[in-house]
Write a protein that holds these residues in place. Structure first.
Motif, PDB file in Angstrom:
ATOM      1  N   LEU A  36       2.935   1.654  -5.562  1.00  0.00           N
ATOM      2  CA  LEU A  36       3.338   1.453  -4.172  1.00  0.00           C
ATOM      3  C   LEU A  36       2.176   0.881  -3.369  1.00  0.00           C
ATOM      4  N   ALA A  37       2.475  -0.148  -2.573  1.00  0.00           N
ATOM      5  CA  ALA A  37       1.456  -0.812  -1.765  1.00  0.00           C
ATOM      6  C   ALA A  37       1.280  -0.112  -0.416  1.00  0.00           C
ATOM      7  N   GLU A  38       0.215  -0.487   0.287  1.00  0.00           N
ATOM      8  CA  GLU A  38      -0.062   0.045   1.626  1.00  0.00           C
ATOM      9  C   GLU A  38      -0.187  -1.106   2.617  1.00  0.00           C
ATOM     10  N   HIS A  39       0.689  -1.116   3.615  1.00  0.00           N
ATOM     11  CA  HIS A  39       0.619  -2.088   4.708  1.00  0.00           C
ATOM     12  C   HIS A  39       0.863  -1.363   6.027  1.00  0.00           C
ATOM     13  N   HIS A  40       0.238  -1.865   7.087  1.00  0.00           N
ATOM     14  CA  HIS A  40       0.372  -1.232   8.403  1.00  0.00           C
ATOM     15  C   HIS A  40       0.803  -2.256   9.450  1.00  0.00           C
ATOM     16  N   ASN A  41       1.511  -1.761  10.477  1.00  0.00           N
ATOM     17  CA  ASN A  41       1.910  -2.593  11.613  1.00  0.00           C
ATOM     18  C   ASN A  41       2.604  -3.866  11.143  1.00  0.00           C
ATOM     19  N   ALA A  87       3.127  16.061 -10.565  1.00  0.00           N
ATOM     20  CA  ALA A  87       3.460  15.325 -11.801  1.00  0.00           C
ATOM     21  C   ALA A  87       2.205  15.217 -12.663  1.00  0.00           C
ATOM     22  N   PRO A  88       1.821  16.277 -13.353  1.00  0.00           N
ATOM     23  CA  PRO A  88       0.568  16.264 -14.124  1.00  0.00           C
ATOM     24  C   PRO A  88       0.520  15.132 -15.146  1.00  0.00           C
ATOM     25  N   GLY A  89      -0.581  14.385 -15.130  1.00  0.00           N
ATOM     26  CA  GLY A  89      -0.779  13.318 -16.104  1.00  0.00           C
ATOM     27  C   GLY A  89       0.012  12.059 -15.838  1.00  0.00           C
ATOM     28  N   ARG A  90       0.652  11.950 -14.661  1.00  0.00           N
ATOM     29  CA  ARG A  90       1.470  10.766 -14.370  1.00  0.00           C
ATOM     30  C   ARG A  90       1.039  10.031 -13.105  1.00  0.00           C
ATOM     31  N   ILE A  91      -0.092  10.377 -12.526  1.00  0.00           N
ATOM     32  CA  ILE A  91      -0.479   9.822 -11.229  1.00  0.00           C
ATOM     33  C   ILE A  91      -1.623   8.806 -11.384  1.00  0.00           C
ATOM     34  N   ASP A  92      -1.450   7.649 -10.740  1.00  0.00           N
ATOM     35  CA  ASP A  92      -2.488   6.614 -10.675  1.00  0.00           C
ATOM     36  C   ASP A  92      -2.976   6.501  -9.236  1.00  0.00           C
ATOM     37  N   LEU A  93      -4.273   6.356  -9.087  1.00  0.00           N
ATOM     38  CA  LEU A  93      -4.875   6.146  -7.765  1.00  0.00           C
ATOM     39  C   LEU A  93      -5.528   4.771  -7.753  1.00  0.00           C
ATOM     40  N   GLY A  94      -4.779   3.766  -7.296  1.00  0.00           N
ATOM     41  CA  GLY A  94      -5.317   2.428  -7.157  1.00  0.00           C
ATOM     42  C   GLY A  94      -5.952   2.272  -5.794  1.00  0.00           C
ATOM     43  N   LEU A  95      -7.155   1.721  -5.758  1.00  0.00           N
ATOM     44  CA  LEU A  95      -7.946   1.656  -4.525  1.00  0.00           C
ATOM     45  C   LEU A  95      -8.296   0.218  -4.174  1.00  0.00           C
ATOM     46  N   GLY A  96      -8.230  -0.091  -2.881  1.00  0.00           N
ATOM     47  CA  GLY A  96      -8.656  -1.390  -2.398  1.00  0.00           C
ATOM     48  C   GLY A  96      -9.535  -1.236  -1.177  1.00  0.00           C
ATOM     49  N   GLN A 128       6.252  -3.327  -2.613  1.00  0.00           N
ATOM     50  CA  GLN A 128       5.743  -3.353  -1.244  1.00  0.00           C
ATOM     51  C   GLN A 128       6.752  -2.764  -0.245  1.00  0.00           C
ATOM     52  N   SER A 129       7.853  -2.199  -0.727  1.00  0.00           N
ATOM     53  CA  SER A 129       8.902  -1.668   0.152  1.00  0.00           C
ATOM     54  C   SER A 129       9.248  -2.712   1.216  1.00  0.00           C
ATOM     55  N   THR A 130       9.692  -3.871   0.748  1.00  0.00           N
ATOM     56  CA  THR A 130       9.925  -5.015   1.611  1.00  0.00           C
ATOM     57  C   THR A 130      11.112  -4.799   2.539  1.00  0.00           C
ATOM     58  N   ILE A 131      10.902  -5.076   3.827  1.00  0.00           N
ATOM     59  CA  ILE A 131      11.960  -5.024   4.827  1.00  0.00           C
ATOM     60  C   ILE A 131      12.676  -6.369   4.825  1.00  0.00           C
ATOM     61  N   VAL A 132      13.998  -6.357   4.697  1.00  0.00           N
ATOM     62  CA  VAL A 132      14.739  -7.608   4.593  1.00  0.00           C
ATOM     63  C   VAL A 132      15.537  -7.863   5.861  1.00  0.00           C
ATOM     64  N   ALA A 159       2.450   4.424   3.803  1.00  0.00           N
ATOM     65  CA  ALA A 159       1.857   5.664   3.286  1.00  0.00           C
ATOM     66  C   ALA A 159       2.223   5.837   1.819  1.00  0.00           C
ATOM     67  N   PRO A 160       1.540   5.128   0.911  1.00  0.00           N
ATOM     68  CA  PRO A 160       1.923   5.213  -0.503  1.00  0.00           C
ATOM     69  C   PRO A 160       1.876   6.619  -1.064  1.00  0.00           C
ATOM     70  N   GLU A 161       0.958   7.459  -0.542  1.00  0.00           N
ATOM     71  CA  GLU A 161       0.865   8.813  -1.085  1.00  0.00           C
ATOM     72  C   GLU A 161       2.158   9.600  -0.838  1.00  0.00           C
ATOM     73  N   ILE A 162       2.855   9.315   0.277  1.00  0.00           N
ATOM     74  CA  ILE A 162       4.121   9.997   0.550  1.00  0.00           C
ATOM     75  C   ILE A 162       5.202   9.511  -0.414  1.00  0.00           C
ATOM     76  N   LEU A 163       5.275   8.204  -0.607  1.00  0.00           N
ATOM     77  CA  LEU A 163       6.269   7.656  -1.527  1.00  0.00           C
ATOM     78  C   LEU A 163       5.999   8.104  -2.960  1.00  0.00           C
ATOM     79  N   ILE A 164       4.723   8.142  -3.347  1.00  0.00           N
ATOM     80  CA  ILE A 164       4.379   8.614  -4.696  1.00  0.00           C
ATOM     81  C   ILE A 164       4.908  10.026  -4.907  1.00  0.00           C
ATOM     82  N   SER A 165       4.747  10.875  -3.901  1.00  0.00           N
ATOM     83  CA  SER A 165       5.218  12.257  -4.020  1.00  0.00           C
ATOM     84  C   SER A 165       6.722  12.299  -4.249  1.00  0.00           C
ATOM     85  N   ALA A 166       7.470  11.515  -3.455  1.00  0.00           N
ATOM     86  CA  ALA A 166       8.928  11.508  -3.597  1.00  0.00           C
ATOM     87  C   ALA A 166       9.357  10.965  -4.947  1.00  0.00           C
TER      88      ALA A 166
END
Length: 341
Positions: A42-47, A98-107, A9-13, A55-62
């Motif tokens: 990677l999770a998605e949370h706002h505010n 990253a061919p063959g290594r990407i998961d798209l989890g949806l909520g 969740q990229s937790t802020i401590v 923005a999980p799609e950005i972190l996934i790319s990195a």
């Protein structure tokens, strides 16, 4: 033994900022890749003052660009906020990285408060009701094809690459289980949100209602809070901040994740102490072997093939140690096949 993955969740401590949280996500993902974990989600949370992963799609790319073999994905993209076409294009671009290594989890949950949901999508009041139709369209643009009478049937999602992401449905109720079963997709239950309540019912409903649409059997996972340390005493010390943070969450507050010292010094009421004792009784914490055995028992009981562990820690070194101890306990540290360069 279930496949072992990580949910982040990229937790802020406390005492640090969101930039440090993002950098820690990148570092832990690279460690998980070296250790042999199956997936990094990677999770998605706002505010949020608690989570930096908006923005999980950005972190996934990195992460996909800086790892070699681990699958990387979202847990998840909150689809009602977005255009299905845009999500399809984002994840096709990730497949090119990253061919063959990407998961798209949806909520379908907002991953935020109501006001923020409206800021993301002015139609937030009804957007979640269209989740199944959005999912149908997304699958269509990822390769299934859109219905004959669909108004956007001639629109193509680019880039048109040879591989497609593995699409998952995520949830913490029966609803997601039913949607996943209807579309014949793998399903992950958010055990860490409900403390396991409803998990058995949702996974049973998923298996019973599953329609094999692509020659793939039903496939279930659970996302679980779990923490390993060198000793039980250290695991319990590291659990104290998680317990305090959960008390805040139950009151609708989402502050930065506290230190162990802050948690131990907190002036708890008697009812809060009782609540923490109940949390501790069911928390999956301990040595690597103890946590492994409890995760194996839980997945066997629920009929799940995979487990994704969520391990927020104030101390990045303690979190990395937990990730390493679990890899060793699960026997993941043998040399792993490496994806083609």
């Amino acid at each position: 033994m279930p496949a072992l993955s990580i949910l982040d969740q990229s937790t802020i401590v406390s005492g640090k900022g969101p930039a440090e949280a993002i950098q820690e996500s990148l570092a832990i993902a690279q460690l998980a890749d070296r250790l042999g974990y199956a997936r990094y989600w990677l999770a998605e949370h706002h505010n949020s003052q608690s989570h930096a992963g908006s923005a999980p799609e950005i972190l996934i790319s990195a992460i996909a660009a800086t790892t070699r073999r681990i699958r990387v994905g979202s847990a998840g993209v909150m689809l009602p906020h977005y255009s299905a076409l845009k999500v399809a294009e984002q994840f096709r671009a990730l497949e090119a990285i990253a061919p063959g290594r990407i998961d798209l989890g949806l909520g379908r949950a907002p991953g935020s408060d109501g006001r923020t949901a409206y800021a993301l999508n002015p139609n937030a009041a009804s957007a979640a009701d269209h989740f199944p139709a959005q999912l149908r369209d997304l699958l269509g643009w990822l390769g299934d094809g859109l219905p004959e009478n669909h108004p956007f049937r001639e629109v193509r999602a680019s880039p048109e690459v040879a591989t497609a992401p593995e699409v998952w449905v995520l949830g913490s109720s029966d609803y997601g289980a039913q949607v996943a079963a209807f579309f014949g997709l793998p399903y992950c239950f958010a055990h860490f949100i409900t403390d396991g309540r409803g998990a058995a019912e949702a996974l049973h409903m998923y298996r019973e209602g599953y329609r094999d649409m692509r020659g793939q059997p039903a496939h279930a996972a659970v996302a679980v809070y779990a923490l390993a340390a060198d000793t039980v005493e250290e695991a319990e010390r590291l659990f104290a901040p998680r317990a305090l943070w959960r008390l805040y969450r139950d009151r609708g507050s989402f502050p930065p994740f506290p230190t162990a010292e802050e948690a131990l010094a907190h002036p708890y009421s008697e009812s809060e102490r009782a609540r923490i004792e109940r949390m501790r009784a069911t928390a999956i914490i301990g040595t690597g072997e103890q946590v492994r055995d409890r995760l194996a028992a839980l997945t066997a009981e629920l009929g799940a093939q995979e487990v994704a562990v969520l391990t927020p820690c104030h101390d990045a070194a303690a979190r990395a140690r937990s990730v390493t101890l679990l890899a060793e306990a699960f026997g993941l540290t043998k040399p792993m096949p490496i994806a083609a360069e």
